[in-house]
Design a protein around this motif. Sequence first.
Motif, PDB file in Angstrom:
ATOM      1  N   GLN A  76       0.828  -1.199   0.000  1.00 12.25           N
ATOM      2  CA  GLN A  76       0.000   0.000   0.000  1.00 12.25           C
ATOM      3  C   GLN A  76       0.866   1.254   0.000  1.00 12.25           C
ATOM      4  OE1 GLN A  76      -3.156   0.239  -0.422  1.00 12.25           O
ATOM      5  NE2 GLN A  76      -3.435   2.428  -0.030  1.00 12.25           N
ATOM      6  N   VAL A  77       1.915   1.253   0.815  1.00 14.93           N
ATOM      7  CA  VAL A  77       2.804   2.414   0.863  1.00 14.93           C
ATOM      8  C   VAL A  77       3.467   2.633  -0.492  1.00 14.93           C
ATOM      9  CG1 VAL A  77       4.934   3.312   1.868  1.00 14.93           C
ATOM     10  CG2 VAL A  77       3.221   2.267   3.339  1.00 14.93           C
ATOM     11  N   SER A  78       3.908   1.534  -1.126  1.00 18.31           N
ATOM     12  CA  SER A  78       4.638   1.654  -2.384  1.00 18.31           C
ATOM     13  C   SER A  78       3.749   2.138  -3.521  1.00 18.31           C
ATOM     14  CB  SER A  78       5.279   0.313  -2.758  1.00 18.31           C
ATOM     15  OG  SER A  78       4.296  -0.642  -3.101  1.00 18.31           O
ATOM     16  N   THR A  79       2.432   1.901  -3.423  1.00 19.69           N
ATOM     17  CA  THR A  79       1.523   2.303  -4.497  1.00 19.69           C
ATOM     18  C   THR A  79       0.798   3.606  -4.186  1.00 19.69           C
ATOM     19  OG1 THR A  79      -0.250   0.920  -3.557  1.00 19.69           O
ATOM     20  CG2 THR A  79       1.158  -0.069  -5.263  1.00 19.69           C
ATOM     21  N   THR A  80       0.980   4.140  -2.996  1.00 14.01           N
ATOM     22  CA  THR A  80       0.376   5.422  -2.625  1.00 14.01           C
ATOM     23  C   THR A  80       1.391   6.526  -2.901  1.00 14.01           C
ATOM     24  OG1 THR A  80      -0.927   4.353  -0.890  1.00 14.01           O
ATOM     25  CG2 THR A  80      -0.710   6.748  -0.776  1.00 14.01           C
ATOM     26  N   ASP A  81       1.028   7.497  -3.721  1.00 17.16           N
ATOM     27  CA  ASP A  81       1.978   8.526  -4.150  1.00 17.16           C
ATOM     28  C   ASP A  81       2.130   9.585  -3.066  1.00 17.16           C
ATOM     29  OD1 ASP A  81       3.768   9.843  -5.693  1.00 17.16           O
ATOM     30  OD2 ASP A  81       2.344  10.507  -7.219  1.00 17.16           O
ATOM     31  N   LEU A  82       2.729   9.177  -1.932  1.00 15.91           N
ATOM     32  CA  LEU A  82       2.849  10.078  -0.795  1.00 15.91           C
ATOM     33  C   LEU A  82       3.739  11.276  -1.094  1.00 15.91           C
ATOM     34  CD1 LEU A  82       3.250   7.487   2.105  1.00 15.91           C
ATOM     35  CD2 LEU A  82       1.225   8.805   1.520  1.00 15.91           C
ATOM     36  N   LEU A  83       4.796  11.056  -1.857  1.00 17.34           N
ATOM     37  CA  LEU A  83       5.784  12.115  -2.057  1.00 17.34           C
ATOM     38  C   LEU A  83       5.234  13.272  -2.890  1.00 17.34           C
ATOM     39  CD1 LEU A  83       9.002   9.981  -2.622  1.00 17.34           C
ATOM     40  CD2 LEU A  83       8.130  10.991  -0.508  1.00 17.34           C
ATOM     41  N   THR A  84       4.141  13.053  -3.629  1.00 19.73           N
ATOM     42  CA  THR A  84       3.557  14.134  -4.411  1.00 19.73           C
ATOM     43  C   THR A  84       2.198  14.571  -3.863  1.00 19.73           C
ATOM     44  OG1 THR A  84       2.542  12.554  -5.949  1.00 19.73           O
ATOM     45  CG2 THR A  84       4.739  13.382  -6.506  1.00 19.73           C
ATOM     46  N   ASP A  85       1.841  14.102  -2.695  1.00 16.26           N
ATOM     47  CA  ASP A  85       0.572  14.462  -2.064  1.00 16.26           C
ATOM     48  C   ASP A  85       0.859  14.956  -0.647  1.00 16.26           C
ATOM     49  OD1 ASP A  85      -1.938  14.659  -0.931  1.00 16.26           O
ATOM     50  OD2 ASP A  85      -2.666  12.744  -1.716  1.00 16.26           O
ATOM     51  N   PRO A  86       1.170  16.260  -0.500  1.00 21.77           N
ATOM     52  CA  PRO A  86       1.569  16.794   0.807  1.00 21.77           C
ATOM     53  C   PRO A  86       0.547  16.560   1.908  1.00 21.77           C
ATOM     54  CG  PRO A  86       2.028  18.376  -0.927  1.00 21.77           C
ATOM     55  CD  PRO A  86       1.215  17.285  -1.553  1.00 21.77           C
ATOM     56  N   VAL A  87      -0.740  16.647   1.580  1.00 21.12           N
ATOM     57  CA  VAL A  87      -1.768  16.456   2.609  1.00 21.12           C
ATOM     58  C   VAL A  87      -1.749  15.025   3.123  1.00 21.12           C
ATOM     59  CG1 VAL A  87      -4.239  16.471   3.082  1.00 21.12           C
ATOM     60  CG2 VAL A  87      -3.231  18.288   1.697  1.00 21.12           C
ATOM     61  N   ARG A  88      -1.764  14.053   2.192  1.00 17.95           N
ATOM     62  CA  ARG A  88      -1.715  12.647   2.607  1.00 17.95           C
ATOM     63  C   ARG A  88      -0.405  12.344   3.321  1.00 17.95           C
ATOM     64  NH1 ARG A  88      -3.765   7.876   0.502  1.00 17.95           N
ATOM     65  NH2 ARG A  88      -5.703   9.012   0.303  1.00 17.95           N
ATOM     66  N   LEU A  89       0.684  12.909   2.827  1.00 15.33           N
ATOM     67  CA  LEU A  89       1.994  12.687   3.430  1.00 15.33           C
ATOM     68  C   LEU A  89       2.014  13.127   4.884  1.00 15.33           C
ATOM     69  CD1 LEU A  89       4.927  11.799   2.946  1.00 15.33           C
ATOM     70  CD2 LEU A  89       5.399  14.110   2.123  1.00 15.33           C
TER      71      LEU A  89
END
Length: 342
Positions: free
Chosen positions: A259-272
């Motif tokens: 899930q972490v690897s497929t979630t684009d955290l680095l380009t989604d500041p709010v989710r990050l």
Amino acid sequence: MAGRVGPGGRPKGVKAAGLALVGALLLGAGAAGWAYWHLNGNIRSVDIDGALGDDRPARPVAVPSASPSASPVPTGALNILVLGSDSRGGEENQELGGGDSEGARSDTAMVVHLDAGRTTATVVSIPRDTLVDRPSCPLPSGGSTLAASGAMFNTAYALGGPVCAVKTVETLTGVRMDHYVEIDFSGFAELVDALGGVTVTTDVDIDDDRSHLRLDAGTHHLDGTEALGLARTRYGLAGGSDLARIELQQKLVKALLEQVSTTDLLTDPVRLYQVADAASGSLTTDTGLDSLGQLTSLGRSLGGLSADDVRTVTMPVVSAPWDVNRVVAQQPQAADLWESLR
């Protein structure tokens, strides 16, 4: 009960998970001072080294690199005790199935071994029902717990907290725990929700009143409460085996990495930020990992970790001769496993 030692499936996206962790931790430092202050303040810590002193297994001797690097990223072998704390107190934890009593138990225990170079890793689960020689442990209030022979493994945490959990693991394994990380009961659920849930495939039907989970065999996308139920499920499985629960926990760990690897955290500041806040807010660490800087350094050191070099195993055990509901370490297999991690 046959002892089981063997590689589990190889979790994909471990490298991406490490990079996402770095990004989450760096968010505070790079975005705004208040965010850094908030995230850094979330982390709780325990001075394990100060409490245990020198009465511990020796640290391995570091071998100097033939070509020293200018990079400050650490690369030495490392052993980290990771506990899932089944907290029993507090309204939120009780709503998640924690019960109505006070205190907490370490219902999930994993020793994470990073080899020198941080390019391979082994995750060893210790069954909570293992009978061990529990050592005397110092208490924060002074005095110490009583040593006990044939005590259930998870009573160490219940009686003496993180310090006694670390000392008991070191007594059992003969391996020095360099760091300690604990994630609490409700915090795990919040972390899964911040990631958008997790997709897990189960091979059997699950119907467990204690963990409040009912799933048909198959693939399911779980929210935080359901994922926590899966991690805690035991009585809904055939025989109520702790070893069967460990298999589910290892499967859940791999699914979370996916899930972490497929979630684009680095380009989604709010989710990050949500993930960083949930992760840091649910952690208790030793004093060597109790800041964003220290956790970031650890995360950066995992950047070269390949998914093909990560394995999950369970400490080999057999049924205790005097109690069929408990297990003991199977020898010499268990000793050989721990020796390989020194």
